[in-house]
Scaffold this motif. Structure first.
Motif, PDB file in Angstrom:
ATOM      1  N   THR A 228       0.832  -1.195   0.000  1.00  0.00           N
ATOM      2  CA  THR A 228       0.000   0.000   0.000  1.00  0.00           C
ATOM      3  C   THR A 228       0.870   1.250   0.000  1.00  0.00           C
ATOM      4  O   THR A 228       2.008   1.236   0.474  1.00  0.00           O
ATOM      5  CB  THR A 228      -0.945   0.035   1.218  1.00  0.00           C
ATOM      6  N   ALA A 229       0.308   2.305  -0.536  1.00  0.00           N
ATOM      7  CA  ALA A 229       0.976   3.601  -0.569  1.00  0.00           C
ATOM      8  C   ALA A 229      -0.080   4.684  -0.473  1.00  0.00           C
ATOM      9  O   ALA A 229      -1.233   4.488  -0.861  1.00  0.00           O
ATOM     10  CB  ALA A 229       1.772   3.769  -1.859  1.00  0.00           C
ATOM     11  N   LYS A 230       0.297   5.813   0.048  1.00  0.00           N
ATOM     12  CA  LYS A 230      -0.563   6.994   0.067  1.00  0.00           C
ATOM     13  C   LYS A 230      -0.200   7.798  -1.182  1.00  0.00           C
ATOM     14  O   LYS A 230       0.980   8.014  -1.469  1.00  0.00           O
ATOM     15  CB  LYS A 230      -0.289   7.814   1.331  1.00  0.00           C
ATOM     16  N   VAL A 231      -1.218   8.202  -1.930  1.00  0.00           N
ATOM     17  CA  VAL A 231      -0.992   8.923  -3.182  1.00  0.00           C
ATOM     18  C   VAL A 231      -1.669  10.286  -3.106  1.00  0.00           C
ATOM     19  O   VAL A 231      -2.805  10.394  -2.628  1.00  0.00           O
ATOM     20  CB  VAL A 231      -1.560   8.117  -4.378  1.00  0.00           C
ATOM     21  N   TYR A 232      -0.957  11.297  -3.563  1.00  0.00           N
ATOM     22  CA  TYR A 232      -1.492  12.657  -3.651  1.00  0.00           C
ATOM     23  C   TYR A 232      -1.368  13.096  -5.101  1.00  0.00           C
ATOM     24  O   TYR A 232      -0.301  12.936  -5.704  1.00  0.00           O
ATOM     25  CB  TYR A 232      -0.685  13.622  -2.770  1.00  0.00           C
ATOM     26  N   VAL A 233      -2.430  13.646  -5.652  1.00  0.00           N
ATOM     27  CA  VAL A 233      -2.430  14.084  -7.047  1.00  0.00           C
ATOM     28  C   VAL A 233      -2.964  15.504  -7.121  1.00  0.00           C
ATOM     29  O   VAL A 233      -4.001  15.824  -6.535  1.00  0.00           O
ATOM     30  CB  VAL A 233      -3.297  13.146  -7.919  1.00  0.00           C
ATOM     31  N   LYS A 234      -2.234  16.340  -7.831  1.00  0.00           N
ATOM     32  CA  LYS A 234      -2.665  17.726  -8.078  1.00  0.00           C
ATOM     33  C   LYS A 234      -2.302  18.044  -9.519  1.00  0.00           C
ATOM     34  O   LYS A 234      -1.133  18.214  -9.848  1.00  0.00           O
ATOM     35  CB  LYS A 234      -1.975  18.691  -7.121  1.00  0.00           C
ATOM     36  N   GLY A 235      -3.325  18.080 -10.373  1.00  0.00           N
ATOM     37  CA  GLY A 235      -3.057  18.271 -11.796  1.00  0.00           C
ATOM     38  C   GLY A 235      -2.257  17.101 -12.312  1.00  0.00           C
ATOM     39  O   GLY A 235      -2.644  15.957 -12.140  1.00  0.00           O
ATOM     40  N   ASN A 236      -1.101  17.377 -12.907  1.00  0.00           N
ATOM     41  CA  ASN A 236      -0.275  16.277 -13.415  1.00  0.00           C
ATOM     42  C   ASN A 236       0.877  15.937 -12.464  1.00  0.00           C
ATOM     43  O   ASN A 236       1.756  15.177 -12.804  1.00  0.00           O
ATOM     44  CB  ASN A 236       0.241  16.579 -14.816  1.00  0.00           C
ATOM     45  N   LYS A 237       0.846  16.482 -11.257  1.00  0.00           N
ATOM     46  CA  LYS A 237       1.872  16.191 -10.258  1.00  0.00           C
ATOM     47  C   LYS A 237       1.378  15.050  -9.371  1.00  0.00           C
ATOM     48  O   LYS A 237       0.200  14.973  -9.044  1.00  0.00           O
ATOM     49  CB  LYS A 237       2.137  17.413  -9.385  1.00  0.00           C
ATOM     50  N   MET A 238       2.301  14.184  -8.964  1.00  0.00           N
ATOM     51  CA  MET A 238       1.932  13.072  -8.107  1.00  0.00           C
ATOM     52  C   MET A 238       2.993  12.840  -7.045  1.00  0.00           C
ATOM     53  O   MET A 238       4.193  12.949  -7.314  1.00  0.00           O
ATOM     54  CB  MET A 238       1.767  11.803  -8.937  1.00  0.00           C
ATOM     55  N   ARG A 239       2.521  12.529  -5.846  1.00  0.00           N
ATOM     56  CA  ARG A 239       3.405  12.156  -4.733  1.00  0.00           C
ATOM     57  C   ARG A 239       2.904  10.822  -4.205  1.00  0.00           C
ATOM     58  O   ARG A 239       1.707  10.634  -4.007  1.00  0.00           O
ATOM     59  CB  ARG A 239       3.334  13.202  -3.623  1.00  0.00           C
TER      60      ARG A 239
END
Length: 183
Positions: free
Chosen positions: A35-46
């Protein structure tokens, strides 16, 4: 750091206009899920994941043509070039939809979706496309299942997608350098 990167490489990630966080579950069939926590803002991803008890972070920045693999415990990072043909942020498009077979409307990860099947050279992949965000919330093929769960829409801080202050850049030997060392 390698295990975190594979999750990003193996999936088509969320839509370009979306801004949300989610839990990503990567399930190789017959193995324990990761598992991973994913953050997306527009075309940026963490993406943040635990690997052998240590937190690892990957930030993908197509706008800067770079990806960073970050080790917060060591306060170090590796920078890798990002190429457009490696685009991970593939929004579900009409072109993709025309190549897929619509199966049914069905919820995946608690989200209303349209389920499609794609057959590429005999390899069938099922894809559940969110009707709200127009991106895959679940992808299943013969080897793996990738699913976004606990999707939370909302504004995210820009700092999530930047390198932390004071981290040291480290380099990874290239294959050519490895050959020189072994000679």
């Amino acid at each position: 750091m390698v295990a975190v990167a594979f999750c990003i490489v193996l999936i088509s990630a969320p839509a370009l206009a979306a801004e949300f966080s989610a839990d990503m579950v990567f399930q190789p069939k017959g193995e324990a899920p990761m598992t991973a926590k994913v953050y997306v803002k527009g075309n940026k991803m963490r993406q943040e994941a635990m690997e052998e008890g240590e937190k690892q972070i990957v930030i993908v920045r197509p706008d800067k043509k770079v990806s960073w693999m970050i080790d917060p415990e060591e306060k170090k990072y590796i920078e890798m070039p990002y190429e457009d043909e490696e685009n991970l942020f593939e929004e579900w498009s009409l072109e993709k939809q025309e190549k897929a077979k619509f199966l049914k409307e069905e919820n995946a990860a608690g989200v209303p979706c349209k389920k499609y099947e794609i057959d590429e050279e005999g390899e069938k992949t099922s894809i559940w496309i969110s009707t709200k965000h127009s991106f895959p919330v679940k992808v299943e093929d013969s080897e793996t299942i990738v699913e976004y769960k606990n999707i939370r829409d909302g504004s995210l801080e820009d700092s999530l997608f930047e390198l932390p202050e004071g981290y040291e850049k480290i380099s990874v030997p290239t294959m050519d350098e490895d050959k020189e060392v072994s000679q």
